[in-house]
Design a protein around this motif. Structure first.
Motif, PDB file in Angstrom:
ATOM      1  N   UNK A  28       0.809  -1.227   0.000  1.00 51.04           N
ATOM      2  CA  UNK A  28       0.000   0.000   0.000  1.00 51.04           C
ATOM      3  C   UNK A  28       0.841   1.274   0.000  1.00 51.04           C
ATOM      4  N   UNK A  29       2.034   1.199   0.541  1.00 51.07           N
ATOM      5  CA  UNK A  29       2.818   2.412   0.775  1.00 51.07           C
ATOM      6  C   UNK A  29       4.256   2.246   0.285  1.00 51.07           C
ATOM      7  N   UNK A  30       5.001   3.329   0.354  1.00 49.54           N
ATOM      8  CA  UNK A  30       6.426   3.259   0.052  1.00 49.54           C
ATOM      9  C   UNK A  30       7.188   3.086   1.366  1.00 49.54           C
ATOM     10  N   UNK A  31       6.974   1.935   1.956  1.00 51.64           N
ATOM     11  CA  UNK A  31       7.575   1.559   3.222  1.00 51.64           C
ATOM     12  C   UNK A  31       8.104   0.139   3.065  1.00 51.64           C
ATOM     13  N   UNK A  32       9.272  -0.116   3.613  1.00 52.23           N
ATOM     14  CA  UNK A  32       9.838  -1.455   3.598  1.00 52.23           C
ATOM     15  C   UNK A  32      10.586  -1.658   4.911  1.00 52.23           C
ATOM     16  N   UNK A  72       1.698   3.020  11.362  1.00 49.86           N
ATOM     17  CA  UNK A  72       1.757   3.298   9.921  1.00 49.86           C
ATOM     18  C   UNK A  72       0.523   2.754   9.212  1.00 49.86           C
ATOM     19  N   UNK A  73       0.124   1.526   9.558  1.00 48.97           N
ATOM     20  CA  UNK A  73      -1.051   0.914   8.924  1.00 48.97           C
ATOM     21  C   UNK A  73      -2.306   1.717   9.283  1.00 48.97           C
ATOM     22  N   UNK A  74      -2.455   2.064  10.560  1.00 45.82           N
ATOM     23  CA  UNK A  74      -3.598   2.842  11.045  1.00 45.82           C
ATOM     24  C   UNK A  74      -3.713   4.161  10.272  1.00 45.82           C
ATOM     25  N   UNK A  75      -2.606   4.888  10.174  1.00 45.77           N
ATOM     26  CA  UNK A  75      -2.625   6.180   9.486  1.00 45.77           C
ATOM     27  C   UNK A  75      -2.958   6.018   8.003  1.00 45.77           C
ATOM     28  N   UNK A  76      -2.463   4.973   7.392  1.00 46.97           N
ATOM     29  CA  UNK A  76      -2.771   4.718   5.981  1.00 46.97           C
ATOM     30  C   UNK A  76      -4.263   4.457   5.788  1.00 46.97           C
TER      31      UNK A  76
END
Length: 120
Positions: A28-32, A72-76
């Motif tokens: 979903x995001x640009x996070x790894x 991070x998941x919550x905010x997304x």
């Protein structure tokens, strides 16, 4: 020469399970999140060309890694729920409080889902 231990093998295994539990977040995001061996885990966020990732965080505690990824998941999820509405201008917690109760419950119930996945 004494070898320094930054993260225990047990904590590394727990951390890997946390990383796996949040696999959908990386799509979903640009996070790894990367396993950095004896140094723990590195979370990279907000990829921008040409400089790369803007934010880097390191973790040697799987509980703190879980909490960071949950946030991070919550905010997304909140951002996606309010995208294109006036609520988009508010802080995440304010936006969340103004979502319908059913949507709030749907988002919060996912925390238990992720916790169960990390235990599997």
């Amino acid at each position: 020469m004494e070898q320094i231990v930054y993260i225990t093998d047990e904590e590394r295994e727990k951390g890997r399970k946390v990383i796996d539990a949040f696999a959908e977040l990386y799509e979903l995001t640009d996070l790894v999140v990367l396993d950095a061996g004896k140094y723990g885990f590195v979370k990279l966020q907000y990829y921008r060309e040409p400089q790369g990732f803007e934010v880097m965080s390191t973790f040697t505690d799987s509980g703190k890694l879980f909490d960071a990824l949950w946030q991070d998941w919550f905010e997304e999820q909140v951002w996606r729920a309010v995208l294109g509405t006036p609520l988009e201008e508010l802080e995440y917690k304010e936006s969340f409080a103004l979502l319908p109760k059913e949507k709030q419950d749907e988002i919060l119930c996912r925390k238990a889902y992720f916790e169960n996945k990390k235990l599997a």
